[in-house]
Design a protein around this motif. Structure first.
Motif, PDB file in Angstrom:
ATOM      1  N   TYR A  21      42.559  38.155  55.051  1.00 13.66           N
ATOM      2  CA  TYR A  21      42.487  39.386  54.863  1.00 13.66           C
ATOM      3  C   TYR A  21      41.288  39.649  54.457  1.00 13.66           C
ATOM      4  N   CYS A  22      40.559  39.042  53.517  1.00 12.22           N
ATOM      5  CA  CYS A  22      38.976  39.369  53.064  1.00 12.22           C
ATOM      6  C   CYS A  22      38.464  38.109  52.429  1.00 12.22           C
ATOM      7  N   ARG A  24      36.061  37.513  50.956  1.00 12.41           N
ATOM      8  CA  ARG A  24      35.589  37.586  49.399  1.00 12.41           C
ATOM      9  C   ARG A  24      36.779  37.332  48.540  1.00 12.41           C
ATOM     10  N   GLN A  25      37.850  37.934  49.021  1.00  9.69           N
ATOM     11  CA  GLN A  25      39.086  37.716  48.221  1.00  9.69           C
ATOM     12  C   GLN A  25      39.240  36.116  47.968  1.00  9.69           C
ATOM     13  N   LEU A  28      36.934  34.739  45.866  1.00  2.96           N
ATOM     14  CA  LEU A  28      36.813  34.969  44.183  1.00  2.96           C
ATOM     15  C   LEU A  28      37.963  34.093  43.712  1.00  2.96           C
ATOM     16  N   ALA A 170      31.220  42.255  49.085  1.00  5.05           N
ATOM     17  CA  ALA A 170      32.565  43.174  49.129  1.00  5.05           C
ATOM     18  C   ALA A 170      32.211  44.136  50.611  1.00  5.05           C
ATOM     19  N   PRO A 171      33.046  44.160  51.348  1.00  2.00           N
ATOM     20  CA  PRO A 171      32.946  45.217  52.421  1.00  2.00           C
ATOM     21  C   PRO A 171      33.184  46.507  52.113  1.00  2.00           C
ATOM     22  N   ASN A 172      33.792  46.642  50.966  1.00  2.00           N
ATOM     23  CA  ASN A 172      34.219  47.893  50.333  1.00  2.00           C
ATOM     24  C   ASN A 172      34.845  48.766  51.439  1.00  2.00           C
ATOM     25  N   ARG A 175      40.534  47.852  53.103  1.00  2.00           N
ATOM     26  CA  ARG A 175      41.321  46.809  52.520  1.00  2.00           C
ATOM     27  C   ARG A 175      41.447  46.844  50.924  1.00  2.00           C
ATOM     28  N   CYS A 176      40.397  47.389  50.529  1.00  2.00           N
ATOM     29  CA  CYS A 176      40.384  47.346  49.041  1.00  2.00           C
ATOM     30  C   CYS A 176      41.365  47.927  48.335  1.00  2.00           C
ATOM     31  N   CYS A 179      44.386  45.526  47.656  1.00  2.00           N
ATOM     32  CA  CYS A 179      44.059  44.321  47.255  1.00  2.00           C
ATOM     33  C   CYS A 179      44.136  44.158  45.864  1.00  2.00           C
ATOM     34  N   ILE A 182      41.090  44.238  43.111  1.00  2.00           N
ATOM     35  CA  ILE A 182      40.055  45.037  43.229  1.00  2.00           C
ATOM     36  C   ILE A 182      39.351  45.255  41.806  1.00  2.00           C
ATOM     37  N   CYS A 185      37.073  42.357  41.510  1.00  2.00           N
ATOM     38  CA  CYS A 185      35.895  42.459  42.678  1.00  2.00           C
ATOM     39  C   CYS A 185      34.961  43.699  42.498  1.00  2.00           C
ATOM     40  N   PRO A 187      34.531  46.413  44.414  1.00  2.00           N
ATOM     41  CA  PRO A 187      33.775  46.458  45.620  1.00  2.00           C
ATOM     42  C   PRO A 187      32.845  47.702  45.555  1.00  2.00           C
TER      43      PRO A 187
HETATM   44  S1  SF4 Z   1      38.615  44.559  46.683  1.00  2.00           S
HETATM   45 FE1  SF4 Z   1      37.892  44.669  48.562  1.00  2.00          FE
HETATM   46  S2  SF4 Z   1      36.131  43.329  49.077  1.00  2.00           S
HETATM   47 FE2  SF4 Z   1      37.296  42.891  46.973  1.00  2.00          FE
HETATM   48  S3  SF4 Z   1      38.117  41.017  47.567  1.00  2.00           S
HETATM   49 FE3  SF4 Z   1      39.720  42.926  47.731  1.00  2.00          FE
HETATM   50  S4  SF4 Z   1      39.479  43.344  49.885  1.00  2.00           S
HETATM   51 FE4  SF4 Z   1      37.756  42.160  49.505  1.00  2.00          FE
END
Ligand code: SF4
Length: 212
Positions: A21-22, A24-25, A28, A170-172, A175-176, A179, A182, A185, A187
């Protein structure tokens, strides 16, 4: 004696869906051990409480193993299956999700469960299913060679991330908003800081001789 060709950094199977999914997720949660309870996680926990009775039960004449511990020495992964049905043709993993289907992310998680079951039961596991609580439907997943290869690649990428203790930026993007992380994170802030750092760096590029 341990086999030096086997992976030593173990990857949790749950990290695979997060990474798909991400990345970065996934970092974290699995590098920084971050957890944020919110509406998404509470729905998921309620769903799992209903299926995680941690014992075996007969279901329509078929044995179902619930909360079955899983591992694979070959791929260096471990985790737990929500349910594994013991069909005549072999084990059939079933993963429970509280929401509805959003792309193939959970397919990789289920495929990793199948890789474990193949090693544990010394058999072939050609398919399994994901039950989506929002639609109350099962989605059957075929564990094709392509899906297996993609899953193995994701496991390798997670292992590299864990080894390097790397948390991607964070791709920002779209998806955020959906998530569960959020709020931790942030983003928008992270993406804005990266942009500011880039601008600040550009301010201090020394002039070449003769530019002045
Ligand atoms: S908020 Fe966005 S960048 Fe941060 S972990 Fe979730 S999907 Fe990834």
């Amino acid at each position: 004696m341990t086999n030096p060709s086997l992976p030593t950094e173990l990857v949790m199977i749950s990290a695979i869906e997060h990474y798909s999914y991400c990345p970065r997720q996934s970092a974290l949660i699995h590098v920084e051990q971050t957890y944020d309870e919110n509406i998404f996680t509470m729905r998921g926990m309620r769903m799992h409480e209903r299926v995680d009775s941690a014992d075996s039960a007969a279901n329509r004449g078929m044995t179902t193993l619930r909360a079955l511990p899983l591992w694979s020495d070959r791929y260096g992964i471990h985790g737990k299956a929500d349910a594994v049905e013991l069909h005549d043709h072999g084990p059939y993993p079933v993963e429970y999700k509280s929401g509805k289907r959003h792309g193939p992310h959970a397919d990789y998680q289920l495929c990793a469960q199948a890789l474990c079951l193949e090693e544990m039961f010394q058999t072939v596991v050609p398919r399994g299913a994901i039950y989506y609580g929002a639609t109350r439907r099962r989605y059957e997943v075929q564990f094709t060679a392509v899906l297996q290869q993609q899953t193995i690649q994701i496991i390798a990428a997670i292992r590299a991330m864990l080894t390097q203790q790397h948390v991607p930026t964070a791709p920002n993007d779209e998806r955020c908003p959906n998530c569960s992380l959020i709020n931790v994170c942030m983003p928008f802030v992270v993406a804005e800081s990266a942009r500011l750092r880039g601008l600040q760096g550009a301010l201090f590029i020394p002039l070449e001789a003769g530019d002045a």
